[in-house]
Each structure stands twice: as structure tokens, then as C-alpha cells.
Design a protein around this motif. Structure first.
Motif, short mmCIF file in Angstrom:
data_model
loop_
_atom_site.label_atom_id
_atom_site.label_comp_id
_atom_site.label_asym_id
_atom_site.label_seq_id
_atom_site.Cartn_x
_atom_site.Cartn_y
_atom_site.Cartn_z
N PRO A 4 0.84 -1.03 -0.04
CA PRO A 4 -0.02 -0.04 -0.02
C PRO A 4 0.92 1.38 -0.02
CG PRO A 4 -0.50 -1.45 1.92
CD PRO A 4 0.72 -2.07 1.45
N ILE A 5 0.36 2.17 -0.56
CA ILE A 5 1.01 3.54 -0.50
C ILE A 5 1.17 4.21 0.69
CG2 ILE A 5 -0.75 5.01 -1.06
CD1 ILE A 5 1.14 6.80 -2.84
N LEU A 6 0.02 3.91 1.62
CA LEU A 6 -0.10 4.28 3.15
C LEU A 6 -0.76 3.22 3.96
CD1 LEU A 6 0.73 6.70 4.79
CD2 LEU A 6 -1.60 7.71 4.13
N ALA A 7 -0.46 2.92 4.89
CA ALA A 7 -1.08 2.05 5.65
C ALA A 7 -1.01 2.31 7.26
CB ALA A 7 -0.47 0.56 5.56
N ALA A 8 -2.02 1.94 8.02
CA ALA A 8 -2.23 2.15 9.20
C ALA A 8 -2.34 0.69 9.95
CB ALA A 8 -3.27 2.95 9.61
N TYR A 9 -1.59 0.37 11.08
CA TYR A 9 -2.06 -1.15 11.69
C TYR A 9 -2.23 -0.99 13.04
CZ TYR A 9 -0.29 -2.84 6.97
OH TYR A 9 -0.09 -2.72 5.88
N PHE A 33 -4.01 2.20 -1.34
CA PHE A 33 -3.30 2.15 -2.37
C PHE A 33 -3.15 3.19 -3.63
CE2 PHE A 33 -4.26 -2.32 -0.63
CZ PHE A 33 -2.96 -2.91 -0.86
N ALA A 34 -2.12 3.33 -4.05
CA ALA A 34 -1.78 4.36 -5.14
C ALA A 34 -2.83 4.44 -5.95
CB ALA A 34 -0.36 4.05 -5.73
N GLY A 35 -3.15 5.78 -6.16
CA GLY A 35 -4.39 6.01 -7.20
C GLY A 35 -5.63 5.86 -6.60
N GLU A 36 -5.92 5.29 -5.31
CA GLU A 36 -7.38 5.31 -4.94
C GLU A 36 -7.61 6.61 -4.44
OE1 GLU A 36 -8.75 1.46 -2.62
OE2 GLU A 36 -6.89 2.14 -1.54
N SER A 37 -9.02 6.62 -4.47
CA SER A 37 -9.84 7.55 -3.54
C SER A 37 -10.42 7.09 -2.77
CB SER A 37 -10.65 8.75 -4.57
OG SER A 37 -11.67 7.62 -5.10
N GLY A 70 5.42 1.06 2.43
CA GLY A 70 5.99 -0.24 3.06
C GLY A 70 7.02 -0.02 4.08
N SER A 71 7.66 1.11 4.36
CA SER A 71 8.38 1.57 5.35
C SER A 71 7.78 2.18 6.50
CB SER A 71 9.46 2.52 4.79
OG SER A 71 10.22 1.86 3.69
N ASP A 72 8.22 1.66 7.74
CA ASP A 72 7.81 2.35 9.00
C ASP A 72 8.02 3.58 9.11
OD1 ASP A 72 7.02 2.91 11.57
OD2 ASP A 72 7.83 0.89 12.59
N THR A 73 7.12 4.69 9.35
CA THR A 73 7.46 5.92 9.52
C THR A 73 7.92 6.43 10.68
OG1 THR A 73 4.98 6.61 9.97
CG2 THR A 73 5.73 6.78 7.64
N GLY A 196 -3.61 10.41 -11.08
CA GLY A 196 -2.95 9.24 -10.39
C GLY A 196 -2.93 9.53 -9.22
N ILE A 197 -3.23 10.92 -8.58
CA ILE A 197 -2.85 11.14 -6.96
C ILE A 197 -3.73 10.44 -6.12
CG2 ILE A 197 -2.92 13.23 -5.38
CD1 ILE A 197 -2.23 15.00 -7.86
N THR A 198 -3.39 9.87 -5.22
CA THR A 198 -4.13 9.15 -4.25
C THR A 198 -4.84 10.34 -3.36
OG1 THR A 198 -2.49 7.36 -3.92
CG2 THR A 198 -4.20 7.59 -2.25
N LEU A 199 -6.08 10.21 -3.35
CA LEU A 199 -7.06 11.28 -2.70
C LEU A 199 -7.69 10.64 -1.53
CD1 LEU A 199 -8.46 13.94 -2.88
CD2 LEU A 199 -10.19 13.08 -4.33
N ILE A 200 -7.60 11.13 -0.34
CA ILE A 200 -8.03 10.72 1.03
C ILE A 200 -8.96 11.98 1.64
CG2 ILE A 200 -7.65 10.08 3.23
CD1 ILE A 200 -4.81 8.98 2.40
N ILE A 201 -10.04 11.66 1.61
CA ILE A 201 -11.11 12.88 2.01
C ILE A 201 -11.88 12.48 3.25
CG2 ILE A 201 -13.18 13.88 1.42
CD1 ILE A 201 -12.84 13.46 -1.39
#
Length: 232
Positions: A4-9, A33-37, A70-73, A196-201
Motif C-alpha cells: 500500500p502507498i499508505l497504511a495504518a496497523y 493503495f496508490a491512485g485510490e480515492s 511499505g516503510s515504518d514512518t 493518479g494522485i491518491t485522494l483521502i477525503i
């Protein structure tokens, strides 16, 4: 399968201690995932804004992990954290957060200034972003001279100026009338679809959420359900 481009666990976030402790998030897991809204939907106090702040690396969880590509921030500190956030994310807020007495161009290029980009390059990229949002003729105007819709387009230009991979939009049409809000929505979903910008609203607006590929519903700090958009 790609990361995933961004994930919370199992994200948890608490404020205060003892009897005054408030658990804003109680164990949220979410992959984007990349490109999702994706719409994060919930009432006031549900935890949706807290989740956005953690995903955008504006705050740290009490426990749990946020991964970017995929990397821990958690390994990102100080300057590296600021640079990653500045280069990766764009932000569109309901309140605009424009400096009223500064020009529209000065507001738009602020992320570039923070990134240390030279003044000439800032101007070129700022004008290009304003032109994309059909605000090129307002570059020298003061931000407080813009209409609500123009202010939100300026905010989107500011969000785009660093070519982000992800845009966070927190109630992006909340201060706009329905006709202007529809225009702003079309701009955001156009960027998602065409670039293809991932959009989180983050929203409580069901009609806006319904335009997203996925809707993630949060209540009392927990994800209660997820729904995919039904194809027309």
C-alpha cells in the motif's frame, strides 16, 4: 501484491491520563493503495480527523504503526520527517489557512519555500499551479480578496505545487455553497483520475463520500465498516 502507498496497523491514540484519558482511536487498521480515492467518514468526535493527522504524519500514535510505501514512518525524525511530509502530501482544509494579507502566489508557493526551493523556481512552479486551477490572473491579488471558491482553488494549487503523491482533503467543501462545492469536488476527483494522485477525503458528507472508490466508516475510534463504490 504491491505494498500500500499508505497504511495504518492497529493505530491507537489517547489523550490525557488516568480518569481524564480519552481514547480517540482504539485500534484502526487501514491500507490505501496508490491512485485510490478513499473517504474516511464519521460524525464529529468519531476519530476521523485524528486518523487523518496520524496518516499525514502530523501527529504520532500512542501505539501502532503508520507505513509509507511499505516503510515504518517511526524511523522518520526531525528534518527527514518534515521533508517527507512536505514532498509526499498535499493538504486541502475546510478553513483554507491562507495568509490574508499575502498575495495568492505567496500563499501557493509556501510549501516550496519551506522545502528550500529558490525564489525563481518557486515563482515558475507557483504560476504553473495557479494556471492549472484557472487562477493565473489572481497571482498578485491578496488572498482576502478572493471568493470562497477561489480560495479553495488556491488551496488546491498550494497542495499541488510540490507534486504530491497523496492529497488529504478535510471537509474540502464545508465552507462552500453547493454549486461551488461541486466544482471543487470535480477538480479533486479529476486530479485523482487523470494524474493518479491518491485522494483521502475526511468528511461526514455522504454524497461526497459516495464519489470515492472506498468509504471507511469510523465510530468511537474504530472502523465499523468499509464499502466500495458501486460501478455505474
Amino acid at each position: 501484491m504491491s505494498h500500500p502507498i499508505l497504511a495504518a496497523y492497529d493505530l491507537k491514540k489517547s489523550y490525557g491520563r488516568g480518569p481524564n484519558r480519552f481514547d480517540a482511536l482504539k485500534g484502526v487498521t487501514l491500507e490505501i493503495f496508490a491512485g485510490e480515492s478513499v473517504a474516511i467518514v464519521g460524525k464529529s468526535g468519531s476519530g476521523k480527523s485524528t486518523l487523518m493527522h496520524l496518516l499525514a504524519l502530523l501527529d504520532k500514535p500512542s501505539t501502532g504503526t503508520v507505513e509509507l510505501g511499505g516503510s515504518d514512518t517511526a524511523t522518520l525524525k526531525g528534518k527527514r520527517l518534515n521533508e517527507t511530509r512536505n514532498k509526499t502530501f498535499g493538504f486541502v482544509f475546510q478553513q483554507f489557512f491562507l495568509t490574508p494579507g499575502a498575495s495568492v502566489l505567496e500563499n501557493v508557493v509556501l510549501p516550496l519555500k519551506i522545502a528550500g526551493i529558490g525564489s525563481r523556481s518557486r515563482r515558475v512552479r507557483g504560476h504553473a499551479a495557479l494556471d492549472r486551477l484557472e487562477l493565473g490572473d489572481k497571482a498578485k491579488s491578496k488572498a482576502n480578496a478572493l471568493s470562497g471558491g477561489q480560495k479553495q482553488r488556491a488551496v488546491i494549487a498550494r497542495a499541488l505545487v510540490n507534486d504530491p503523491r497523496i492529497i488529504f482533503a478535510d471537509e474540502p467543501t464545508g465552507n462552500l455553497d453547493s454549486a461551488t462545492g461541486a466544482i471543487v469536488e470535480d477538480i479533486l476527483f479529476g486530479l485523482n483520475r487523470e494524474q493518479g494522485i491518491t485522494l483521502i477525503i475526511v468528511t461526514h458528507d455522504e454524497d461526497l463520500a459516495a464519489r470515492c472508490d472506498r468509504r471507511v466508516y469510523i465510530r468511537d475510534g474504530l472502523v465499523v465498516t468499509e464499502e466500495a463504490r458501486v460501478a455505474a
